[in-house]
Design an enzyme around this catalytic site. Structure first.
Site, PDB file in Angstrom:
ATOM      1  N   ASN A   1      -2.929   3.249 -13.133  1.00 45.95           N
ATOM      2  CA  ASN A   1      -3.643   3.493 -11.890  1.00 45.95           C
ATOM      3  C   ASN A   1      -5.135   3.649 -12.257  1.00 45.95           C
ATOM      4  O   ASN A   1      -5.523   3.434 -13.398  1.00 45.95           O
ATOM      5  CB  ASN A   1      -3.077   4.738 -11.184  1.00 45.95           C
ATOM      6  CG  ASN A   1      -3.246   4.665  -9.672  1.00 45.95           C
ATOM      7  OD1 ASN A   1      -4.310   4.254  -9.186  1.00 45.95           O
ATOM      8  ND2 ASN A   1      -2.237   5.062  -8.925  1.00 45.95           N
TER       9      ASN A   1
ATOM     10  N   CYS B   1      -2.256   8.677  -8.024  1.00 49.55           N
ATOM     11  CA  CYS B   1      -3.470   8.431  -7.241  1.00 49.55           C
ATOM     12  C   CYS B   1      -4.464   9.565  -7.480  1.00 49.55           C
ATOM     13  O   CYS B   1      -4.143  10.731  -7.230  1.00 49.55           O
ATOM     14  CB  CYS B   1      -3.167   8.328  -5.746  1.00 49.55           C
ATOM     15  SG  CYS B   1      -4.686   8.083  -4.796  1.00 49.55           S
TER      16      CYS B   1
ATOM     17  N   LYS C   1       0.837  -1.208   0.000  1.00 50.44           N
ATOM     18  CA  LYS C   1       0.000   0.000   0.000  1.00 50.44           C
ATOM     19  C   LYS C   1       0.872   1.258   0.000  1.00 50.44           C
ATOM     20  O   LYS C   1       1.928   1.287   0.638  1.00 50.44           O
ATOM     21  CB  LYS C   1      -0.890  -0.028   1.258  1.00 50.44           C
ATOM     22  CG  LYS C   1      -1.757   1.196   1.456  1.00 50.44           C
ATOM     23  CD  LYS C   1      -2.815   1.331   0.380  1.00 50.44           C
ATOM     24  CE  LYS C   1      -3.543   2.679   0.458  1.00 50.44           C
ATOM     25  NZ  LYS C   1      -4.351   2.936  -0.744  1.00 50.44           N
ATOM     26  N   GLY C   2       0.438   2.270  -0.719  1.00 46.99           N
ATOM     27  CA  GLY C   2       1.204   3.502  -0.838  1.00 46.99           C
ATOM     28  C   GLY C   2       1.591   4.101   0.512  1.00 46.99           C
ATOM     29  O   GLY C   2       0.768   4.164   1.421  1.00 46.99           O
TER      30      GLY C   2
HETATM   31  C1  LIG Z   1      -8.891  -0.065  -2.895  1.00 49.98           C
HETATM   32  C2  LIG Z   1      -7.752   0.317  -3.791  1.00 49.98           C
HETATM   33  C3  LIG Z   1      -6.631   0.932  -3.260  1.00 49.98           C
HETATM   34  C4  LIG Z   1      -5.557   1.298  -4.085  1.00 49.98           C
HETATM   35  N1  LIG Z   1      -4.449   1.886  -3.535  1.00 49.98           N
HETATM   36  C5  LIG Z   1      -3.389   2.199  -4.332  1.00 49.98           C
HETATM   37  C6  LIG Z   1      -2.196   2.748  -3.772  1.00 49.98           C
HETATM   38  O1  LIG Z   1      -2.046   2.909  -2.559  1.00 49.98           O
HETATM   39  N2  LIG Z   1      -1.189   3.072  -4.622  1.00 49.98           N
HETATM   40  C7  LIG Z   1      -1.291   2.874  -5.992  1.00 49.98           C
HETATM   41  O2  LIG Z   1      -0.352   3.196  -6.727  1.00 49.98           O
HETATM   42  N3  LIG Z   1      -2.394   2.316  -6.530  1.00 49.98           N
HETATM   43  C8  LIG Z   1      -3.431   1.977  -5.738  1.00 49.98           C
HETATM   44  N4  LIG Z   1      -4.549   1.405  -6.289  1.00 49.98           N
HETATM   45  C9  LIG Z   1      -4.603   1.157  -7.744  1.00 49.98           C
HETATM   46  C10 LIG Z   1      -4.251  -0.307  -8.075  1.00 49.98           C
HETATM   47  O3  LIG Z   1      -2.959  -0.635  -7.624  1.00 49.98           O
HETATM   48  C11 LIG Z   1      -4.367  -0.568  -9.588  1.00 49.98           C
HETATM   49  O4  LIG Z   1      -3.498   0.322 -10.261  1.00 49.98           O
HETATM   50  C12 LIG Z   1      -5.779  -0.349 -10.121  1.00 49.98           C
HETATM   51  O5  LIG Z   1      -6.744  -0.766  -9.185  1.00 49.98           O
HETATM   52  C13 LIG Z   1      -6.017  -1.081 -11.462  1.00 49.98           C
HETATM   53  O6  LIG Z   1      -5.824  -2.469 -11.335  1.00 49.98           O
HETATM   54  P1  LIG Z   1      -7.041  -3.506 -11.022  1.00 49.98           P
HETATM   55  O7  LIG Z   1      -8.132  -3.202 -12.006  1.00 49.98           O
HETATM   56  O8  LIG Z   1      -6.430  -4.867 -11.172  1.00 49.98           O
HETATM   57  O9  LIG Z   1      -7.485  -3.228  -9.617  1.00 49.98           O
HETATM   58  C14 LIG Z   1      -5.627   1.040  -5.473  1.00 49.98           C
HETATM   59  C15 LIG Z   1      -6.759   0.407  -6.014  1.00 49.98           C
HETATM   60  C16 LIG Z   1      -7.821   0.047  -5.194  1.00 49.98           C
HETATM   61  C17 LIG Z   1      -9.016  -0.655  -5.804  1.00 49.98           C
END
Ligand SMILES: Cc1cc2nc3c(=O)[nH]c(=O)nc-3n(C[C@H](O)[C@H](O)[C@H](O)COP(=O)(O)O)c2cc1C
Length: 312
Positions: free
Chosen positions: A191, A129, A44-45
Site C-alpha cells: 500500500n 490504508c 475501491k475499498g
Molecule cells: C488515489 C488512490 C486511492 C487508493 N485507494 C486504495 C484503496 O481504497 N484500498 C487500498 O487497499 N489501496 C488503495 N490505494 C493504494 C493502491 O492500491 C496501491 O497499493 C498503491 O497506490 C501503490 O501502487 P501504485 O504505485 O501502482 O499506485 C490507493 C492509491 C491511490 C493513488
C-alpha cells in the site's frame, strides 16, 4: 505461452490486476478497457456503510509519484453488490473486493456478505490504508492485529483472502508470515507510504488531511525489495505493486517473487496501459523462451551479484 497464475483456488488468466482505488469500481472503465482481458480488478475499498472521505484537496502530484488522502470514500458493500457487481459480472471481470473495517467484526461481516454475492472472486483485506485513523492500518501495523483480522475473515468465507500489507513497518516479511499463519491465501504489497507535501509560501500542507499516502514510480525500488523479502519468508503467492508503469517494471516484481502484479497510479497517467503491459510481458517471454510466466516468479539470480561482488 501460459500467462495464467494461481492465487489459492483462483486462477487468473494473466498476472495483470488493476489496483484498488485507482480503477474505481471497474465499471467506470468498461468502455475504455476490456475488463475481461485483465487478470483481475481490485475495486475501491469498501466499508459496510457509505463513506464521504476527506474534504479536498485530496491529491497532489510529487516527483515521480503522487500523494493521496482520499479517506476511503465509498458506496458501502450493499450498494456495491446491487449497483456495480451485476455489470462487472456481465462484462466477465474477475472481481477482487478490497474490504475495510474499523473493527475485526466489520471485516468479518463484510467478508460474509460478499461470500454470498454472485461474482466475487476473492477478498483483499485492506489493513494498510494510511489515511484513516480508526481500524485498518492499526491492525496492519500489529502482528497480532494482522493475524486476528485474517483469521476472523478466514472463519466466514471460502473465498481466497489476500491481506494487503503496509510498507510503513520495519519488517514487512513478519507481517506476511502473520498473514500466512492466519490463513491467508496470498498477500498483496505494498500500500502507500505515509508522506507529506508542504506549500512553503502558505506554510500549509498541500492536502487537507495534512499527511497522505505516496504512490507511483518513486516508491518502486522499495516495494520491489519488500516483495523480495516476503517471497523468502512465506509460501503463499504475492501480489506485488508500487510504481509499475511498464512491462519491465512488472517483470521486476515477478522476478523478485510476485506471482501477479497490480497497477495503480500509472492507470491515471495512461488508462490504455493494459494491452501494452500484456504485450510487453509476452515479448519478454518470447525473447527469453519462457513458456509459463509462473516459472519466472522469484527467479532472481543473486549468485551472480555475490560472485561479482567477491571478484572486485
Ligand atoms: C488515489 C488512490 C486511492 C487508493 N485507494 C486504495 C484503496 O481504497 N484500498 C487500498 O487497499 N489501496 C488503495 N490505494 C493504494 C493502491 O492500491 C496501491 O497499493 C498503491 O497506490 C501503490 O501502487 P501504485 O504505485 O501502482 O499506485 C490507493 C492509491 C491511490 C493513488
Amino acid at each position: 505461452m501460459d500467462l495464467s497464475v494461481q492465487i489459492g483456488s483462483l486462477t487468473l488468466k494473466n498476472p495483470l490486476i488493476a489496483a484498488s482505488g485507482c480503477f474505481g469500481y471497474g465499471v467506470e472503465y468498461a468502455d475504455t478497457v476490456d475488463l475481461s482481458s485483465l487478470g483481475g480488478i481490485v475495486v475501491k475499498g469498501l466499508f459496510l456503510a457509505e463513506r464521504e472521505g476527506h474534504p479536498p484537496p485530496r491529491i497532489v502530484e510529487t516527483p515521480s509519484g503522487m500523494l493521496n488522502a482520499i479517506g476511503l470514500q465509498g458506496i458501502g458493500v450493499h450498494r456495491f453488490i446491487d449497483e456495480k457487481l451485476p455489470e462487472l459480472r456481465a462484462r466477465g471481470a474477475t472481481v477482487i473486493v478490497n474490504i475495510c473495517g474499523t473493527t475485526i467484526d466489520e471485516y468479518a461481516e463484510i467478508g460474509r456478505i460478499l461470500s454470498d454475492a454472485d461474482g466475487v472472486a476473492a477478498l483483499e483485506l485492506n489493513i494498510s490504508c494510511p489515511n484513516i485513523k480508526e481500524g485498518g492500518i492499526t491492525f496492519g501495523c500489529s502482528l497480532t492485529g494482522t493475524f486476528d483480522v485474517v483469521n476472523a475473515v478466514r472463519r466466514v468465507t471460502r473465498l481466497p483472502i489476500i491481506p494487503k500489507l503496509t510498507p510503513n513497518v520495519t519488517d514487512v516479511a513478519s507481517f506476511a508470515r502473520a498473514s500466512e499463519e492466519g490463513g491467508a491465501d496470498a498477500v498483496s504489497l505494498v500500500n502507500t507510504f505515509l508522506a507529506m507535501v508542504i506549500d512553503v509560501e502558505t506554510r500549509r500542507p498541500k492536502i487537507s488531511n495534512v499527511v497522505g499516502g505516496l504512490s507511483g514510480p518513486a516508491i518502486r525500488p522499495i516495494a520491489v525489495r519488500m516483495v523480495y523479502e516476503c517471497h523468502k519468508a512465506v509460501n503463499i503467492p504475492i501480489l506485488g505493486m508500487g510504481g509499475i508503469a511498464d512491462a519491465r517494471d512488472a517483470l521486476e516484481f515477478v522476478i523478485a517473487g510476485a506471482s501477479a502484479v497490480q497497477v495503480g497510479t500509472a492507470n491515471f497517467v495512461d488508462p490504455l496501459i493494459w494491452p501494452k503491459l500484456l504485450s510487453g510481458l509476452c515479448d519478454y517471454m518470447n525473447r527469453h523462451q519462457i513458456a509459463r510466466i509462473r516459472d519466472l516468479v522469484g527467479s532472481l539470480d543473486t549468485q551472480k551479484a555475490v560472485a561479482e561482488k567477491s571478484s572486485t
